[in-house]
Design a protein around this motif. Structure first.
Motif, PDB file in Angstrom:
ATOM      1  N   ASN A  59       5.111  -3.672  -6.497  1.00  0.00           N
ATOM      2  CA  ASN A  59       3.740  -4.187  -6.392  1.00  0.00           C
ATOM      3  C   ASN A  59       3.039  -3.496  -5.219  1.00  0.00           C
ATOM      4  OD1 ASN A  59       1.579  -5.874  -7.129  1.00  0.00           O
ATOM      5  ND2 ASN A  59       2.114  -7.313  -5.494  1.00  0.00           N
ATOM      6  N   THR A  60       2.502  -2.325  -5.500  1.00  0.00           N
ATOM      7  CA  THR A  60       1.886  -1.528  -4.450  1.00  0.00           C
ATOM      8  C   THR A  60       0.669  -0.803  -5.019  1.00  0.00           C
ATOM      9  OG1 THR A  60       2.317   0.083  -2.717  1.00  0.00           O
ATOM     10  CG2 THR A  60       3.393   0.497  -4.827  1.00  0.00           C
ATOM     11  N   TYR A  61      -0.289  -0.460  -4.165  1.00  0.00           N
ATOM     12  CA  TYR A  61      -1.585   0.052  -4.612  1.00  0.00           C
ATOM     13  C   TYR A  61      -1.994   1.228  -3.745  1.00  0.00           C
ATOM     14  CZ  TYR A  61      -1.456  -4.485  -6.821  1.00  0.00           C
ATOM     15  OH  TYR A  61      -1.055  -5.559  -7.570  1.00  0.00           O
ATOM     16  N   GLY A 118       8.835  -4.725   3.938  1.00  0.00           N
ATOM     17  CA  GLY A 118       9.082  -3.794   2.835  1.00  0.00           C
ATOM     18  C   GLY A 118       7.800  -3.479   2.099  1.00  0.00           C
ATOM     19  N   GLY A 119       7.929  -2.574   1.126  1.00  0.00           N
ATOM     20  CA  GLY A 119       6.685  -2.178   0.474  1.00  0.00           C
ATOM     21  C   GLY A 119       6.902  -1.753  -0.951  1.00  0.00           C
ATOM     22  N   GLY A 120       5.937  -0.983  -1.336  1.00  0.00           N
ATOM     23  CA  GLY A 120       4.904  -0.295  -0.597  1.00  0.00           C
ATOM     24  C   GLY A 120       5.436   0.548   0.587  1.00  0.00           C
ATOM     25  N   THR A 121       4.490   0.905   1.396  1.00  0.00           N
ATOM     26  CA  THR A 121       4.803   1.728   2.555  1.00  0.00           C
ATOM     27  C   THR A 121       4.310   1.006   3.806  1.00  0.00           C
ATOM     28  OG1 THR A 121       4.482   3.708   1.197  1.00  0.00           O
ATOM     29  CG2 THR A 121       4.542   4.033   3.578  1.00  0.00           C
ATOM     30  N   PRO A 122       5.174   0.183   4.425  1.00  0.00           N
ATOM     31  CA  PRO A 122       4.736  -0.574   5.600  1.00  0.00           C
ATOM     32  C   PRO A 122       4.151   0.332   6.679  1.00  0.00           C
ATOM     33  CG  PRO A 122       6.873  -1.343   4.878  1.00  0.00           C
ATOM     34  CD  PRO A 122       6.551  -0.140   4.033  1.00  0.00           C
ATOM     35  N   ALA A 181      10.198   2.649   5.689  1.00  0.00           N
ATOM     36  CA  ALA A 181       9.250   3.680   6.114  1.00  0.00           C
ATOM     37  C   ALA A 181       9.408   4.894   5.213  1.00  0.00           C
ATOM     38  CB  ALA A 181       9.534   4.089   7.558  1.00  0.00           C
ATOM     39  N   ASN A 182       8.294   5.527   4.901  1.00  0.00           N
ATOM     40  CA  ASN A 182       8.376   6.821   4.231  1.00  0.00           C
ATOM     41  C   ASN A 182       8.504   7.881   5.316  1.00  0.00           C
ATOM     42  OD1 ASN A 182       7.659   5.085   2.172  1.00  0.00           O
ATOM     43  ND2 ASN A 182       6.520   6.666   1.081  1.00  0.00           N
ATOM     44  N   PRO A 183       9.295   8.908   5.078  1.00  0.00           N
ATOM     45  CA  PRO A 183       9.560   9.877   6.143  1.00  0.00           C
ATOM     46  C   PRO A 183       8.300  10.577   6.664  1.00  0.00           C
ATOM     47  CG  PRO A 183      11.135  10.131   4.364  1.00  0.00           C
ATOM     48  CD  PRO A 183      10.098   9.154   3.880  1.00  0.00           C
ATOM     49  N   GLU A 216       7.932  12.835  -7.569  1.00  0.00           N
ATOM     50  CA  GLU A 216       6.578  12.846  -6.985  1.00  0.00           C
ATOM     51  C   GLU A 216       6.562  12.317  -5.551  1.00  0.00           C
ATOM     52  OE1 GLU A 216       3.222  12.364  -9.983  1.00  0.00           O
ATOM     53  OE2 GLU A 216       4.756  11.054 -10.785  1.00  0.00           O
ATOM     54  N   ARG A 217       7.622  12.626  -4.810  1.00  0.00           N
ATOM     55  CA  ARG A 217       7.651  12.247  -3.393  1.00  0.00           C
ATOM     56  C   ARG A 217       6.847  13.264  -2.598  1.00  0.00           C
ATOM     57  NH1 ARG A 217       9.603   7.165  -2.461  1.00  0.00           N
ATOM     58  NH2 ARG A 217       9.616   7.860  -0.312  1.00  0.00           N
ATOM     59  N   THR A 218       6.251  12.779  -1.524  1.00  0.00           N
ATOM     60  CA  THR A 218       5.326  13.637  -0.779  1.00  0.00           C
ATOM     61  C   THR A 218       5.951  14.282   0.461  1.00  0.00           C
ATOM     62  OG1 THR A 218       4.595  11.651   0.363  1.00  0.00           O
ATOM     63  CG2 THR A 218       3.249  12.392  -1.489  1.00  0.00           C
ATOM     64  N   PHE A 272       0.831  -1.210   0.000  1.00  0.00           N
ATOM     65  CA  PHE A 272       0.000   0.000   0.000  1.00  0.00           C
ATOM     66  C   PHE A 272       0.867   1.262   0.000  1.00  0.00           C
ATOM     67  CE2 PHE A 272      -2.082  -3.221   2.763  1.00  0.00           C
ATOM     68  CZ  PHE A 272      -3.065  -3.607   1.874  1.00  0.00           C
ATOM     69  N   CYS A 273       0.409   2.262  -0.734  1.00  0.00           N
ATOM     70  CA  CYS A 273       1.050   3.584  -0.693  1.00  0.00           C
ATOM     71  C   CYS A 273      -0.043   4.638  -0.740  1.00  0.00           C
ATOM     72  CB  CYS A 273       1.988   3.774  -1.895  1.00  0.00           C
ATOM     73  SG  CYS A 273       3.504   2.813  -1.714  1.00  0.00           S
ATOM     74  N   SER A 274       0.244   5.817  -0.186  1.00  0.00           N
ATOM     75  CA  SER A 274      -0.788   6.854  -0.226  1.00  0.00           C
ATOM     76  C   SER A 274      -0.865   7.470  -1.622  1.00  0.00           C
ATOM     77  CB  SER A 274      -0.540   7.911   0.842  1.00  0.00           C
ATOM     78  OG  SER A 274       0.762   8.380   0.725  1.00  0.00           O
ATOM     79  N   VAL A 275       0.276   7.612  -2.289  1.00  0.00           N
ATOM     80  CA  VAL A 275       0.299   8.000  -3.708  1.00  0.00           C
ATOM     81  C   VAL A 275       1.361   7.161  -4.394  1.00  0.00           C
ATOM     82  CG1 VAL A 275      -0.468  10.420  -3.872  1.00  0.00           C
ATOM     83  CG2 VAL A 275       1.787   9.916  -3.026  1.00  0.00           C
ATOM     84  N   ARG A 276       1.227   6.973  -5.684  1.00  0.00           N
ATOM     85  CA  ARG A 276       2.253   6.225  -6.405  1.00  0.00           C
ATOM     86  C   ARG A 276       3.260   7.192  -7.018  1.00  0.00           C
ATOM     87  NH1 ARG A 276       3.380   1.340  -8.645  1.00  0.00           N
ATOM     88  NH2 ARG A 276       1.394   0.431  -8.036  1.00  0.00           N
ATOM     89  N   CYS A 277       4.529   7.022  -6.664  1.00  0.00           N
ATOM     90  CA  CYS A 277       5.579   7.852  -7.259  1.00  0.00           C
ATOM     91  C   CYS A 277       5.697   7.462  -8.742  1.00  0.00           C
ATOM     92  CB  CYS A 277       6.905   7.609  -6.549  1.00  0.00           C
ATOM     93  SG  CYS A 277       6.763   7.709  -4.758  1.00  0.00           S
ATOM     94  N   GLY A 278       5.926   8.454  -9.575  1.00  0.00           N
ATOM     95  CA  GLY A 278       5.871   8.228 -11.022  1.00  0.00           C
ATOM     96  C   GLY A 278       6.894   7.246 -11.552  1.00  0.00           C
ATOM     97  N   TYR A 279       7.969   6.981 -10.801  1.00  0.00           N
ATOM     98  CA  TYR A 279       9.039   6.113 -11.292  1.00  0.00           C
ATOM     99  C   TYR A 279       8.897   4.679 -10.785  1.00  0.00           C
ATOM    100  CZ  TYR A 279      10.711   6.805  -6.548  1.00  0.00           C
ATOM    101  OH  TYR A 279      10.788   6.830  -5.175  1.00  0.00           O
ATOM    102  N   CYS A 280       7.935   4.443  -9.865  1.00  0.00           N
ATOM    103  CA  CYS A 280       7.953   3.190  -9.096  1.00  0.00           C
ATOM    104  C   CYS A 280       7.098   2.116  -9.748  1.00  0.00           C
ATOM    105  CB  CYS A 280       7.449   3.446  -7.682  1.00  0.00           C
ATOM    106  SG  CYS A 280       7.402   1.932  -6.697  1.00  0.00           S
ATOM    107  N   ASP A 281       7.680   0.916  -9.917  1.00  0.00           N
ATOM    108  CA  ASP A 281       6.862  -0.187 -10.446  1.00  0.00           C
ATOM    109  C   ASP A 281       6.797  -1.348  -9.453  1.00  0.00           C
ATOM    110  OD1 ASP A 281       9.282  -1.485 -10.681  1.00  0.00           O
ATOM    111  OD2 ASP A 281       8.831  -2.303 -12.666  1.00  0.00           O
TER     112      ASP A 281
HETATM  113  S1  SF4 Z   1       8.717   4.451  -4.245  1.00  0.00           S
HETATM  114 FE1  SF4 Z   1       7.899   3.825  -2.262  1.00  0.00          FE
HETATM  115  S2  SF4 Z   1       6.336   5.396  -1.783  1.00  0.00           S
HETATM  116 FE2  SF4 Z   1       6.741   5.579  -3.938  1.00  0.00          FE
HETATM  117  S3  SF4 Z   1       5.152   4.297  -4.908  1.00  0.00           S
HETATM  118 FE3  SF4 Z   1       7.022   3.040  -4.694  1.00  0.00          FE
HETATM  119  S4  SF4 Z   1       6.775   1.967  -2.795  1.00  0.00           S
HETATM  120 FE4  SF4 Z   1       5.288   3.671  -2.783  1.00  0.00          FE
END
Ligand code: SF4
Ligand SMILES: C[S@@+](CC[C@H](N)C(=O)[O-])C[C@H]1O[C@@H](n2cnc3c(N)ncnc32)[C@H](O)[C@@H]1O
Length: 430
Positions: free
Chosen positions: A54-56, A101-105, A136-138, A173-175, A43-52
């Protein structure tokens, strides 16, 4: 969005391992082989544009799976994993490393991560010196959540810092606000956790001075571990489309190489030594043991949607197998979507989507690919005759260390680290 799973043979519905994995009668696991558990939180709150990965995000997830029920679902897989390993007749071992790991644990409440760790502890026990990491995301931690994790047995946190420079973070696109990094590092350390920072270099528009500023900001926190990854623009991501449309320009290979060299120079000067091509640590105790175990070919079980697992054989090869065809281990991977993952586990079925039974040759290639990226290098005996033959040329080209090669190991030079993929291809060319 994220890459397709590999093809493979089907896994029995109960998830059972092939009978040859353990002899069942006195098969021993070498004392040095650890057992790690990877827990994927998709799970992530937003998807970063570069990330592939397996997260939703909530809107991508759809019905049938939820963040709120995820810990309970993953605990079912932990139960299944304990049963499968027990029934396989493999010697029981406590878990040496756990990596969430994640995603965003840390999008999950700390209590859910604590429950998951409790599930691992109940299933296998934790070694007394077990390393337990969460990514963890900061912007998804507080002093309280970090203290709760530490009190429950987490020992380490890896923050996705990526950059200290606002325009670079915006392109990624980091938050999070980069000014928060020193705070989260201090909170984690105050809670008694070891801390690592992840950085990315080569983002479109990033100058060498931007990258220097990011490295200096990371080091100013006093961290003992840094991972620095070259940005990979994976097909199918939003950033890949931006590149295709000419909206952003990728850096040249020279720019990436200069940035890697700068990272190595500044991190080394600050007392952090490389131990894997993209990882630097202050002391041996600061290295990520979970990743080391993976690179060295230990056993691990990956819990969660899309997670991969690997168990090496301790028993005899299947009857009639030639030495090269003998199977050395089994790797499997779970279905990718959290909804399908939850449905299978609720039905009491293994969430595995497929598996590969590795031959001796495939096992050797894998050991070579992962092992050569480590500072300790690779035992040349792992290579095929053709691979060993190629070593002299790589030494002559300055990619492998000559003295180490004479001593029987393939160890990358700085130039070799820049061209690690070329080295891997050359030494594994059968
Ligand atoms: S880089 Fe991290 S925060 Fe960004 S979409 Fe991927 S898993 Fe989520
Ligand atoms: C998948 S993320 C999970 C952790 C957390 N969600 C985060 O982003 O900070 C783990 C790390 O992988 C790295 N990463 C992810 N996608 C990448 C890419 N396309 N290129 C390079 N590094 C990447 C980032 O440095 C990130 O910190």
């Amino acid at each position: 969005m994220s890459p397709a799973l590999p093809e493979g043979e089907p896994v029995p519905p109960d998830g059972s391992l092939p009978s040859w994995v353990a002899s069942g009668a006195g098969g021993t696991v070498p004392a040095t082989r650890g057992f790690g558990v990877y827990l994927h939180v998709p799970f992530c709150s937003v998807r970063c544009g570069y990330c592939d990965f397996n997260t939703y995000t909530a809107s991508e997830l759809g019905g049938g799976a939820s963040q709120a029920s995820y810990a309970s679902t993953a605990l079912r897989e932990i139960d299944l994993a304990a049963r499968v390993l027990h029934d396989a007749g493999l010697p029981e071992r406590p878990v040496s490393t756990v990596f969430v790991g994640g995603g965003t644990p840390t999008l999950l409440p700390a209590g859910d991560l604590v429950r998951l760790l409790g599930g691992v502890r109940d299933a296998w026990g934790l070694a007394p010196d077990a390393e337990v990491t969460t990514e963890a995301n900061p912007d998804s931690v507080t002093p309280e959540s970090l203290a709760e994790l530490a009190a429950a047995g987490f020992t380490r946190v890896s923050f996705g810092m990526q950059s200290a420079v606002p325009h670079v973070l915006a392109t990624l696109e980091r938050t999070h606000d980069p000014r928060r990094i020193p705070d989260v590092v201090r909170w984690a350390r105050d809670a008694g956790l070891q801390v690592s920072l992840d950085l990315i270099y080569g983002t479109p528009g990033e100058s060498l001075d931007d990258w220097r500023a990011s490295l200096e900001a990371a080091l100013a926190t006093g961290v003992d571990h840094v991972s620095a990854y070259a940005l990979v623009v994976e097909a199918g991501t939003k950033m890949a489309a931006q590149v295709r449309r000419g909206e952003v320009a990728l850096p040249s290979e020279d720019d990436q190489a200069t940035k890697y060299e700068l990272a190595d120079e500044l991190l080394t000067a600050a007392g952090l030594t490389w131990y894997e091509v993209s990882n630097w640590a202050r002391t041996d105790a600061d290295r990520c043991r979970h990743n080391l175990a993976y690179w060295r070919g230990d056993d691990w079980w990956g819990i969660g949607p899309g997670a991969h697992s690997y168990v090496a054989a301790t028993g005899a090869a299947p009857a009639g197998a030639s030495p090269e065809d003998a199977r050395v281990g089994v790797r499997w991977w779970n279905v990718k979507h959290p909804r399908r993952y939850a449905a299978l586990l609720e039905a009491g079925t293994s969430p595995a989507a497929g598996r590969e039974l590795l031959t001796r040759t495939e096992g050797r290639l894998e050991r070579a690919m992962l092992g050569v990226r480590l500072r300790e290098g690779l035992d040349l005996a792992v290579l095929s005759p053709a691979g060993r033959h190629a070593v002299a040329g790589l030494v002559a080209n300055g990619l492998l260390d000559g003295r180490a090669a004479v001593a029987g190991r393939a160890v990358l030079t700085l130039r070799g680290r820049l061209l690690a993929d070329t080295v891997v291809r050359t030494i594994t060319d059968e």
